[in-house]
Scaffold this motif. Structure first.
Motif, PDB file in Angstrom:
ATOM      1  N   ALA A 147      -6.072  11.735  -5.767  1.00  0.00           N
ATOM      2  CA  ALA A 147      -4.876  11.124  -5.191  1.00  0.00           C
ATOM      3  C   ALA A 147      -4.902  11.184  -3.670  1.00  0.00           C
ATOM      4  CB  ALA A 147      -3.625  11.827  -5.724  1.00  0.00           C
ATOM      5  N   GLY A 148      -5.351  12.328  -3.132  1.00  0.00           N
ATOM      6  CA  GLY A 148      -5.439  12.436  -1.671  1.00  0.00           C
ATOM      7  C   GLY A 148      -6.447  11.458  -1.086  1.00  0.00           C
TER       8      GLY A 148
ATOM      9  N   GLU B  44      -7.559   6.408   1.836  1.00  0.00           N
ATOM     10  CA  GLU B  44      -8.147   5.058   1.873  1.00  0.00           C
ATOM     11  C   GLU B  44      -7.075   3.999   2.141  1.00  0.00           C
ATOM     12  OE1 GLU B  44     -10.084   4.665  -1.838  1.00  0.00           O
ATOM     13  OE2 GLU B  44     -11.849   5.862  -1.271  1.00  0.00           O
ATOM     14  N   GLN B  45      -5.960   4.147   1.485  1.00  0.00           N
ATOM     15  CA  GLN B  45      -4.881   3.172   1.695  1.00  0.00           C
ATOM     16  C   GLN B  45      -4.326   3.263   3.129  1.00  0.00           C
ATOM     17  OE1 GLN B  45      -3.698   0.770  -0.502  1.00  0.00           O
ATOM     18  NE2 GLN B  45      -5.522   1.364  -1.688  1.00  0.00           N
TER      19      GLN B  45
ATOM     20  N   ARG C  78       1.104   6.904  -6.668  1.00  0.00           N
ATOM     21  CA  ARG C  78       0.016   7.809  -7.063  1.00  0.00           C
ATOM     22  C   ARG C  78       0.389   9.267  -6.790  1.00  0.00           C
ATOM     23  NH1 ARG C  78      -5.502   7.248  -7.696  1.00  0.00           N
ATOM     24  NH2 ARG C  78      -4.950   5.186  -8.457  1.00  0.00           N
ATOM     25  N   LEU C  79       0.991   9.533  -5.613  1.00  0.00           N
ATOM     26  CA  LEU C  79       1.372  10.911  -5.300  1.00  0.00           C
ATOM     27  C   LEU C  79       2.466  11.418  -6.231  1.00  0.00           C
ATOM     28  CD1 LEU C  79       1.401  10.809  -1.378  1.00  0.00           C
ATOM     29  CD2 LEU C  79      -0.364  11.759  -2.880  1.00  0.00           C
ATOM     30  N   GLU C  80       3.423  10.552  -6.523  1.00  0.00           N
ATOM     31  CA  GLU C  80       4.497  10.961  -7.441  1.00  0.00           C
ATOM     32  C   GLU C  80       3.944  11.253  -8.830  1.00  0.00           C
ATOM     33  OE1 GLU C  80       8.963   9.433  -8.768  1.00  0.00           O
ATOM     34  OE2 GLU C  80       7.555   8.039  -7.814  1.00  0.00           O
TER      35      GLU C  80
ATOM     36  N   PRO D 209       0.811  -1.236   0.000  1.00  0.00           N
ATOM     37  CA  PRO D 209       0.000   0.000   0.000  1.00  0.00           C
ATOM     38  C   PRO D 209       0.838   1.276   0.000  1.00  0.00           C
ATOM     39  CG  PRO D 209      -0.834  -1.574   1.605  1.00  0.00           C
ATOM     40  CD  PRO D 209       0.480  -2.099   1.142  1.00  0.00           C
ATOM     41  N   LEU D 210       1.939   1.258   0.750  1.00  0.00           N
ATOM     42  CA  LEU D 210       2.789   2.449   0.749  1.00  0.00           C
ATOM     43  C   LEU D 210       3.367   2.713  -0.634  1.00  0.00           C
ATOM     44  CD1 LEU D 210       4.710   2.077   4.152  1.00  0.00           C
ATOM     45  CD2 LEU D 210       2.856   3.659   3.594  1.00  0.00           C
TER      46      LEU D 210
END
Length: 464
Positions: free
Chosen positions: A272-273, A278-279, A255-257, A248-249
């Motif tokens: 993305a946030g 959720e993750q 996704r953030l990158e 998940p990390l």
């Protein structure tokens, strides 16, 4: 200053050896004085009786009659070799007897004494009783103690020989006892040393004699088996936690990158946030479940245990899951028989049932039925959750109780539901059984009836 070490095994061996020697000395002393003392007292009684008899004769007869009685006693063949008599008048003339003239004027009269005398040219120690009559006549009655001295010498020699043998046996037994204990304790110490250096597979060898050391070794081996199992579980859990957390990390980072290096559109940032939250929530749930399992296995949640009626757990949980079941077209049926009361934590028991209902709803087919039953007998309470889903193959039933194990790797979840159920059930002193419902899966949990349960930590249970 030199400090000597006295191991426990050596001290025990020396104590046992010392007790044996002390007992031998005590018994030998009692035996010696019990035998030689009896013979001495018997001789004294005979001297007293003979003296009294001769005194009585002298009181009613003349001295020739007394002399005749003494000669008769010396010639009757009974203890003639050891009997001693002497009658001497006031002028020192011997009237009768079998010893030389008595010359010791200082010898006490009226009490038994040991005195050196001469008879037939041989000097020896005799036991004598002197009696002086009113006319000055002296009567001496005694017994030659040489034979009793020989008997006493034989008994003393036998006691010394037996004492020496007992001493040697005690020393030998002490050495063997010390070596035996040292070997058994040494085996435990060597095993503990190997385990200390990382060899968790080492076990204490038992002799099969079912003695205290074997029972201790068996208990230690069981403890080591449990420790090894827990250590393996910790290693496996660490690997699975790392995997389940890293994935998940990695997704969150990717996704953030992607958003940071791509479009700066506010919609993309919001998506993305939301995805990251959720993750992260999923990770929090995972860690909460692991913490719950850890607390259950450590027993820290046994403190607030009280009497709980399972009907107070089943009814609210079914009301809670009724809407979710209706949405899937699944009927929830409950049956509580009597008063199934257990000693436990109401919230944890609800957690057990919640995890079972989650799994049942997840795998039960639409238009199916989930049945929950709570029954009891004299010793146990049984909680059953049964669905009509695909069930679990027999070969997989033991595995699904482990942490992070999933039948289908593509399914949702993290494989901790049944692990939590198992840990919480074990915390309550119960057991989990997975059975074929034909069709579906039947999860049967047995718990000890409150009357048969042991109160943890001395707590006084409340009233359900």
């Amino acid at each position: 200053m030199i400090k000597f070490r006295y191991p426990v095994a050596l001290r025990l061996a020396l104590i046992c050896g010392g007790l044996v020697i002390a007992a031998t000395v005590l018994l030998s002393t009692v035996f010696y004085f019990g035998t030689v003392g009896i013979l001495d007292r018997k001789a004294d009684r005979k001297i007293l009786a003979t003296t009294q008899r001769l005194v009585d004769i002298a009181a009613h007869n003349d001295w020739p009659t007394v002399s005749k009685q003494i000669e008769q006693d010396l010639g009757d063949g009974v203890d003639s070799d050891s009997e001693i008599y002497l009658v001497r008048d006031a002028n020192g003339r011997a009237i009768a007897g079998n010893i030389s003239d008595w010359t010791d004027a200082t010898a006490p009269v009226g009490q038994i004494i040991d005195h050196l005398i001469v008879r037939k040219g041989r000097s020896f120690v005799a036991r004598l009783l002197l009696h002086r009559f009113a006319d000055g006549t002296l009567l001496v009655v005694g017994r030659d103690m040489s034979d009793l001295a020989e008997i006493g010498g034989l008994i003393a020699a036998a006691i010394w020989a037996g004492g020496l043998l007992a001493l040697l046996l005690s020393i030998g037994g002490t050495v063997l006892f010390h070596r035996k204990i040292e070997n058994r304790i040494g085996a435990i110490r060597h095993t503990a040393r190997d385990i200390q250096f990382g060899n968790l597979s080492r076990r204490i060898k038992t002799s099969g004699e079912t003695d205290e050391f074997d029972r201790l070794g068996a208990d230690v081996n069981n403890m080591l088996d449990r420790i090894e199992t827990l250590m393996d579980g910790v290693r496996n859990v660490s690997n699975m936690v790392a995997h389940n957390v890293r994935t998940p990390l990695g997704r969150i980072r990717g996704r953030l990158e992607e958003v940071l290096h791509g479009s700066s559109d506010s919609r993309a940032l919001e998506t993305a946030g939301t995805y990251a939250i959720e993750q992260i929530d999923g990770l929090i749930v995972l860690l909460d479940k692991l913490l719950q399992i850890s607390e259950a296995e450590s027993g820290t949640r046994r403190q607030p245990f009280a009497l709980v009626n399972l009907s107070d757990v089943v009814t609210p949980m079914l009301d809670l899951y009724d809407a979710a079941a209706d949405a899937q077209g699944i009927a929830l049926l409950a049956h509580v028989e009597g008063a199934p009361v257990v000693l436990g934590d109401k919230d944890l028991l609800a957690c057990i049932l919640a995890n079972l209902l989650d799994n049942a709803l997840k795998y039960a087919s639409n238009s199916a039925m989930i049945e929950v039953r709570a029954t009891h007998d004299a010793q146990t309470v049984t909680l059953v959750v049964q669905d009509r889903g695909p069930g679990i193959p027999v070969v997989e039933r033991e595995k699904v109780l482990r942490r992070f194990y999933r039948l289908n790797s593509g399914s949702q979840g993290n494989g901790l539901g049944l692990s939590i159920v198992t840990a919480l059930t074990t915390l309550h002193g119960g057991a989990v059984f997975l059975e074929d419902a034909e069709p579906g899966l039947r999860v049967r949990i047995t718990l000890p009836m409150a009357a048969a349960a042991t109160l943890p930590n001395g707590n006084v249970p409340g009233t359900p």
